[in-house]
Design an enzyme around this catalytic site. Sequence first.
Site, PDB file in Angstrom:
ATOM      1  N   LYS A  66      -2.785   6.686   4.949  1.00 48.74           N
ATOM      2  CA  LYS A  66      -4.205   7.050   4.835  1.00 48.74           C
ATOM      3  C   LYS A  66      -4.473   8.271   5.726  1.00 48.74           C
ATOM      4  O   LYS A  66      -3.949   9.338   5.436  1.00 48.74           O
ATOM      5  CB  LYS A  66      -5.080   5.848   5.192  1.00 48.74           C
ATOM      6  CG  LYS A  66      -4.876   4.667   4.217  1.00 48.74           C
ATOM      7  CD  LYS A  66      -5.805   3.514   4.511  1.00 48.74           C
ATOM      8  CE  LYS A  66      -5.699   2.415   3.465  1.00 48.74           C
ATOM      9  NZ  LYS A  66      -4.768   1.345   3.840  1.00 48.74           N
ATOM     10  N   TYR A 111      21.371   0.270   1.953  1.00 50.72           N
ATOM     11  CA  TYR A 111      20.879  -1.039   2.412  1.00 50.72           C
ATOM     12  C   TYR A 111      21.067  -1.146   3.917  1.00 50.72           C
ATOM     13  O   TYR A 111      22.110  -0.763   4.436  1.00 50.72           O
ATOM     14  CB  TYR A 111      21.677  -2.171   1.739  1.00 50.72           C
ATOM     15  CG  TYR A 111      20.813  -3.055   0.873  1.00 50.72           C
ATOM     16  CD1 TYR A 111      19.688  -3.675   1.389  1.00 50.72           C
ATOM     17  CD2 TYR A 111      21.128  -3.255  -0.472  1.00 50.72           C
ATOM     18  CE1 TYR A 111      18.893  -4.469   0.578  1.00 50.72           C
ATOM     19  CE2 TYR A 111      20.330  -4.057  -1.290  1.00 50.72           C
ATOM     20  CZ  TYR A 111      19.212  -4.660  -0.746  1.00 50.72           C
ATOM     21  OH  TYR A 111      18.423  -5.435  -1.542  1.00 50.72           O
ATOM     22  N   ARG A 124       3.554   6.036   1.681  1.00 56.56           N
ATOM     23  CA  ARG A 124       2.928   4.733   1.468  1.00 56.56           C
ATOM     24  C   ARG A 124       3.781   3.670   2.185  1.00 56.56           C
ATOM     25  O   ARG A 124       4.976   3.552   1.911  1.00 56.56           O
ATOM     26  CB  ARG A 124       2.918   4.453  -0.027  1.00 56.56           C
ATOM     27  CG  ARG A 124       1.812   3.587  -0.514  1.00 56.56           C
ATOM     28  CD  ARG A 124       1.502   3.949  -1.939  1.00 56.56           C
ATOM     29  NE  ARG A 124       0.572   5.053  -1.929  1.00 56.56           N
ATOM     30  CZ  ARG A 124      -0.746   4.907  -1.913  1.00 56.56           C
ATOM     31  NH1 ARG A 124      -1.287   3.718  -1.900  1.00 56.56           N
ATOM     32  NH2 ARG A 124      -1.528   5.959  -1.919  1.00 56.56           N
ATOM     33  N   THR A 179      -1.384   0.994   7.833  1.00 56.99           N
ATOM     34  CA  THR A 179      -0.604   1.645   6.791  1.00 56.99           C
ATOM     35  C   THR A 179      -0.294   3.043   7.301  1.00 56.99           C
ATOM     36  O   THR A 179      -0.899   3.510   8.262  1.00 56.99           O
ATOM     37  CB  THR A 179      -1.397   1.756   5.474  1.00 56.99           C
ATOM     38  OG1 THR A 179      -2.691   2.283   5.773  1.00 56.99           O
ATOM     39  CG2 THR A 179      -1.540   0.416   4.798  1.00 56.99           C
ATOM     40  N   ASP A 194      -6.298  -4.149  12.894  1.00 62.57           N
ATOM     41  CA  ASP A 194      -5.711  -3.559  11.691  1.00 62.57           C
ATOM     42  C   ASP A 194      -6.424  -2.223  11.521  1.00 62.57           C
ATOM     43  O   ASP A 194      -7.538  -2.158  11.015  1.00 62.57           O
ATOM     44  CB  ASP A 194      -5.974  -4.480  10.485  1.00 62.57           C
ATOM     45  CG  ASP A 194      -5.541  -3.842   9.167  1.00 62.57           C
ATOM     46  OD1 ASP A 194      -5.225  -2.634   9.169  1.00 62.57           O
ATOM     47  OD2 ASP A 194      -5.534  -4.549   8.143  1.00 62.57           O
ATOM     48  N   GLU A 250      19.635  -4.081   6.093  1.00 65.08           N
ATOM     49  CA  GLU A 250      18.945  -5.251   6.663  1.00 65.08           C
ATOM     50  C   GLU A 250      19.291  -5.407   8.139  1.00 65.08           C
ATOM     51  O   GLU A 250      20.444  -5.222   8.535  1.00 65.08           O
ATOM     52  CB  GLU A 250      19.358  -6.514   5.905  1.00 65.08           C
ATOM     53  CG  GLU A 250      18.592  -6.662   4.601  1.00 65.08           C
ATOM     54  CD  GLU A 250      19.045  -7.829   3.765  1.00 65.08           C
ATOM     55  OE1 GLU A 250      19.754  -8.708   4.293  1.00 65.08           O
ATOM     56  OE2 GLU A 250      18.705  -7.856   2.578  1.00 65.08           O
TER      57      GLU A 250
HETATM   58  N1  DSN Z   1      -6.622  -0.592  -0.512  1.00 60.72           N
HETATM   59  C1  DSN Z   1      -6.935   0.019   0.753  1.00 60.72           C
HETATM   60  C2  DSN Z   1      -8.191   0.805   0.722  1.00 60.72           C
HETATM   61  O1  DSN Z   1      -8.401   1.473  -0.276  1.00 60.72           O
HETATM   62  O2  DSN Z   1      -8.952   0.799   1.669  1.00 60.72           O
HETATM   63  C3  DSN Z   1      -6.944  -0.954   1.833  1.00 60.72           C
HETATM   64  O3  DSN Z   1      -5.684  -1.515   1.898  1.00 60.72           O
END
Ligand code: DSN
Length: 460
Positions: A248, A48, A254, A245, A218, A50
């Site tokens: 990707k 932990y 993730r 994120t 974003d 925080e």
């Molecule tokens: N769910 C994602 C996507 O597949 O593009 C976006 O957050």
Amino acid sequence: MSEFIEPVFDLIEKEKKRQREGLELIPSENYVSSNVLSAMGSILTNKYSEGYPSFTGLTEWDDDEIASKKLANHRYYGGQRNVDRIERLAIARACRLFHADHANVQPHSGAQANMAVYYAWCRPGDTILGMSLPAGGHLTHGAKVTLDAHIWKFVNYGVTAEGDIDYDELERKALENLPNLILIGYSAYMKIPDFKRIARIRDDVSRKAGHEVLLMADMAHVAGLIAGGVHPNPFDYGFNVVTTTTHKTLRGPRGGLILSKGHVASPLSKPDHTLKNIPVLIDRAVFPGTQGGPLDHIIAAKAVAFGEALQPSFRTYVKNIVDNAKILADDLKENGFILQGNGTANHLILVDIRASYGIDGKFFERALDKIGLTMNANVLPSDKSDAFRPSGIRLGTPAVTTRGLGIEEMHMIAKWMKDVALICQKAGDEDHLPEYSDELKSIRRDVKALALRFPIPGID
Ligand code: DSN
């Protein structure tokens, strides 16, 4: 193994087999390296932490510097010496990768990263201008079903018939609504945004409204492309904040990440509400604002992934992603598929499958699943159908490029997609698909044979 554990690990093995024997074409998915995987599955999950580690500017970690500056450690638990260093490494590498002044590596997801930025800058009821979901935007950019949309007033812009962001609409709505935050970002947009024009619109809004307007990108989908230098970086155009994120095109675990430009200071300071102070406002909005304990194992995996993305080989990888996507888009067009925006400039492709072959996206997605090509049904900007039976199918090349597929394999994917589309056309609906199972099985064998020639990092 106990009866409680076995079924889970059984299913993990089955999923491993599915991944190995098929081709992952969902544009938001990828295969992580074995090092990223090891960090994610490490004992750091027991900890932990925080709060935040000491802030030291952009050095990777320097005990002497920290001691000499008597920098406070802002954690609420003991035993932090290792996780502090790991988090600092992740922060420093993220800043280096994206040319940011500040990085918060704690968001558990892209949705949480976005919410934290809204919370950092906007008061309840403030206006946020973002791209609409059907146009290619994301749920967290103002879809009515989200908590975000209950707290803030979202105004959306769309795309033109040619598939470009409708900059005129964006400008008009910005000047009419005087938003506190202007957001560019998407899950299904195939062009390179005109960041310069958007930044100019922000400046005009700021002048007219008489208040600072936060400019945010974003870039969840294109983060890897930006890190690898094949896509413009919003920070080069005056953006204040970039969220993403990490799983990707960036090919990490993730999770979420917030990057910003501004003055980096202690999260315990109580800064004025100015754009200059956005790094601190963001730290406070992530913890304690919207999250509790960070996931230290995921932060470690982010540090590994960012380190990987800093290597020269990552630049080659992302160039190949885009090259493969362009080849695949051209092949699809030659095979009778109509593409939203008529092609792609990034890793994403959106096919109007209803206009191309008279079938819906969900039917096509399920039929493709049977042959081992995984992609997802998606609404189109002009869609008259709902999200369960949309007219589009979305695909992309990050995962197959990680596996090493190239030109020849893109040709084959396009051909298989056409073969399956023709079968779907003949079948008419899913109930009649079993009548074509021999044809589907034959294509399935070819897909599997090809997939098995390309190992998956972290599995093979
Ligand atoms: N769910 C994602 C996507 O597949 O593009 C976006 O957050």
